[in-house]
Write a protein that holds these residues in place. Structure first.
Motif, mmCIF file in Angstrom:
data_model
loop_
_atom_site.group_PDB
_atom_site.id
_atom_site.type_symbol
_atom_site.label_atom_id
_atom_site.label_comp_id
_atom_site.label_asym_id
_atom_site.label_seq_id
_atom_site.Cartn_x
_atom_site.Cartn_y
_atom_site.Cartn_z
ATOM 1 N N GLN A 41 4.327 4.983 -6.610
ATOM 2 C CA GLN A 41 3.552 4.162 -7.706
ATOM 3 C C GLN A 41 2.861 2.938 -7.531
ATOM 4 O O GLN A 41 2.221 2.507 -8.350
ATOM 5 C CB GLN A 41 4.735 3.700 -8.670
ATOM 6 N N SER A 42 2.762 2.636 -6.277
ATOM 7 C CA SER A 42 2.079 1.507 -5.890
ATOM 8 C C SER A 42 1.674 1.553 -4.338
ATOM 9 O O SER A 42 2.384 2.167 -3.615
ATOM 10 C CB SER A 42 2.604 0.219 -6.098
ATOM 11 N N GLN A 43 0.676 0.486 -3.928
ATOM 12 C CA GLN A 43 0.335 0.458 -2.597
ATOM 13 C C GLN A 43 1.766 -0.192 -1.950
ATOM 14 O O GLN A 43 1.934 0.108 -0.700
ATOM 15 C CB GLN A 43 -0.847 -0.576 -2.394
ATOM 16 N N GLU A 44 2.532 -1.033 -2.289
ATOM 17 C CA GLU A 44 3.700 -1.434 -1.664
ATOM 18 C C GLU A 44 4.631 -0.435 -1.315
ATOM 19 O O GLU A 44 5.343 -0.498 -0.468
ATOM 20 C CB GLU A 44 4.213 -2.682 -2.645
ATOM 21 N N GLU A 45 4.673 0.394 -2.346
ATOM 22 C CA GLU A 45 5.783 1.534 -2.096
ATOM 23 C C GLU A 45 5.220 2.296 -1.002
ATOM 24 O O GLU A 45 6.054 2.962 -0.255
ATOM 25 C CB GLU A 45 6.057 2.335 -3.543
ATOM 26 N N GLN B 139 -0.970 6.808 -11.586
ATOM 27 C CA GLN B 139 -1.608 5.478 -11.985
ATOM 28 C C GLN B 139 -2.093 5.049 -10.571
ATOM 29 O O GLN B 139 -3.282 4.175 -10.318
ATOM 30 C CB GLN B 139 -0.777 4.285 -12.732
ATOM 31 N N PHE B 140 -1.283 5.254 -9.618
ATOM 32 C CA PHE B 140 -1.907 5.049 -8.106
ATOM 33 C C PHE B 140 -2.207 6.229 -7.498
ATOM 34 O O PHE B 140 -1.144 7.035 -7.190
ATOM 35 C CB PHE B 140 -0.824 4.158 -7.372
#
Length: 244
Positions: A78-82, A122-123
């Motif tokens: 769900q995100s760049q961090e993940e 979303q990402f």
């Protein structure tokens, strides 16, 4: 004995309130699935990296990858961090480059890729140069490359990949949120109330015992009657006259 029981009961109540406050403050209630597998927690989620047997070539169809998660979903990012977390942790489990199945499918109604949890993507982190392919949209799945972190569209039916990551939410995640000011105030007031009641019971108990011991120590004894001087003389005279 009664005071000892009262003290123990008060301390137990205080301990329970303290543990509740600690759980609410530090968020100790969350946990990963306890099914015997190794789960890695990260940002409210748990991840199981399926490693298999090291001396065998790993190859999983999309259907096989789903079955290995035993009721949990395949990896969703769900995100760049993940996405970065998956890349950095992969070398801890696998040797070499691994292509990981993502829990993503092509939704014919919206004409876009979606996660199996029905969340919209979303990402995304698609490869910079997408090659044309003959994959039908309905048969399109996605694989993540562990060396670059980029995503590639692959066939759900024909392609096999060598990496599977299962994903689960931490239990009671909502309790892990920072407690509100109202909850903290209520906990503090509860502690004060318990301490006050315990102190009152202790005071009344010892006051009752102390009062009874004082009264028992000062029992009433009539004073010894001392005869006046004239009366004592009369008594001696009468005793002298009566003597033979």
């Amino acid at each position: 004995m009664e005071s000892l029981r009262t003290g123990i009961s008060s301390r137990s109540a205080l301990c329970c309130v303290f543990v509740l406050w600690l759980q609410l403050t530090l968020g100790l209630t969350g946990d990963c699935p306890a099914d015997g597998r190794t789960w890695v927690p990260f940002k409210g989620k748990c991840y199981h990296f399926v490693h298999g047997v090291e001396d065998k070539i790993k190859s999983y169809t999309f259907e096989r990858a789903q079955s290995l998660c035993l009721g949990f979903e395949l990896l969703t990012v769900q995100s760049q961090e993940e996405n970065d977390f998956v890349i950095k942790y992969s070398p801890e489990v696998w040797k070499g480059v691994v292509n990981v199945w993502l829990g993503m499918y092509y939704d014919t109604e919206s004409d876009e890729m979606r996660w199996f949890g029905e969340d919209a993507a979303q990402f995304t982190n698609w490869e910079d140069h997408v090659l044309s392919s003959d994959i039908l949209p309905i048969d399109t799945c996605v694989a993540l490359h562990s060396d670059t972190g980029k995503w590639e569209k692959v066939s759900c039916l024909d392609d096999v990949e060598n990496g599977v990551i299962c994903e689960a939410s931490e239990k009671a995640e909502e309790v892990k949120k920072k407690p509100s000011v109202l909850v903290s105030v209520l906990v503090i007031l509860s502690v004060i109330a318990i301490v006050g009641v315990s102190a009152g019971i202790w005071f009344l108990y010892h006051k009752q015992n102390l009062g009874s011991s004082i009264f028992s120590a000062f029992e009433y004894h009539p004073p010894f009657r001392v005869l006046e001087t004239d009366q004592s003389c009369l008594v001696e005279a009468e005793e002298t006259d009566n003597m033979p």
